[in-house]
Design a protein around this motif. Sequence first.
Motif, short mmCIF file in Angstrom:
data_model
loop_
_atom_site.label_atom_id
_atom_site.label_comp_id
_atom_site.label_asym_id
_atom_site.label_seq_id
_atom_site.Cartn_x
_atom_site.Cartn_y
_atom_site.Cartn_z
N LYS A 1 105.74 130.86 87.92
CA LYS A 1 105.79 130.35 86.34
C LYS A 1 105.48 129.23 85.85
O LYS A 1 105.54 128.05 86.43
N ASP A 2 104.66 129.23 84.83
CA ASP A 2 104.10 128.12 84.25
C ASP A 2 102.84 127.35 84.93
O ASP A 2 102.16 126.32 84.44
N ARG A 3 102.32 128.05 86.06
CA ARG A 3 101.37 127.63 86.61
C ARG A 3 100.33 128.84 86.84
O ARG A 3 99.18 128.43 86.84
N PHE A 4 100.61 129.99 86.88
CA PHE A 4 99.91 130.93 87.06
C PHE A 4 99.76 131.74 85.65
O PHE A 4 100.75 131.99 84.91
N ASN B 1 96.71 127.92 88.84
CA ASN B 1 96.56 126.46 88.77
C ASN B 1 97.75 125.51 89.36
O ASN B 1 98.61 126.28 89.67
N SER B 2 97.32 124.31 89.68
CA SER B 2 98.51 123.47 90.30
C SER B 2 98.72 124.13 91.63
O SER B 2 99.92 124.09 91.82
N LEU B 3 97.69 124.54 92.19
CA LEU B 3 98.16 125.21 93.52
C LEU B 3 98.80 124.29 94.55
O LEU B 3 98.50 123.25 94.65
N GLY C 1 106.37 139.59 95.05
CA GLY C 1 105.66 139.91 93.71
C GLY C 1 105.32 138.67 93.23
O GLY C 1 106.35 137.67 93.04
N VAL C 2 104.27 138.71 92.22
CA VAL C 2 104.04 137.13 91.93
C VAL C 2 103.92 137.36 90.42
O VAL C 2 104.42 136.70 89.44
N ALA C 3 103.22 138.39 89.84
CA ALA C 3 103.01 138.54 88.46
C ALA C 3 102.73 140.16 88.44
O ALA C 3 102.16 140.63 88.96
#
Length: 125
Positions: free
Chosen positions: A65-68, A84-86, A47-49
Motif C-alpha cells: 500500500k502507498d507504493r504500488f 514504486n519504491s521497490l 495477493g498483492v493487489a
Amino acid sequence: QVQLVESGGGEVQAGGSLRLSCAATGYTYSNYYLAWFRQAPGKEREGVAVIYRSGGNIRYADSVKDRFTLSQDNPKATVYLQMNSLKPEDSAMYYCAAGYGGGWLSFREADFRYWGRGTQVTVSS
C-alpha cells in the motif's frame, strides 16, 4: 478461452520502479476480478493487489500500500501494476490471475480460475 499475458518484469535496484502489465482476452463482459499475486522462493504465494474490473474497485495488500498502484485500460482489457519504491523483499515471481471471485476483492487463490505464467521481478539492494 480466457488467456492472461503478463509483461514488464525485470531487475531493478532498491528504490526503483517497474510496471507490470496483464492483458486479459476471452472475457465478454468485465464483471470479473483481476489480481496480482507474487511468490518468492521458499514462501507462500500472496495477493498483492486486486481490481473488480467492472467497478474499478481496488484492494492492496498492506505490504505494498502507498507504493504500488493498480490501474486499467478498459478498451485494451489490460491491467497495470505500477510498482514504486521497490524493496529487495518485493523480489518474487509475479502472477496475474482472473476469476469471478467468491468474496468482495478477495485474495483467495481458489477464487481465481485463470492464471498467467508469471513474470520475474528482482530488486537488488
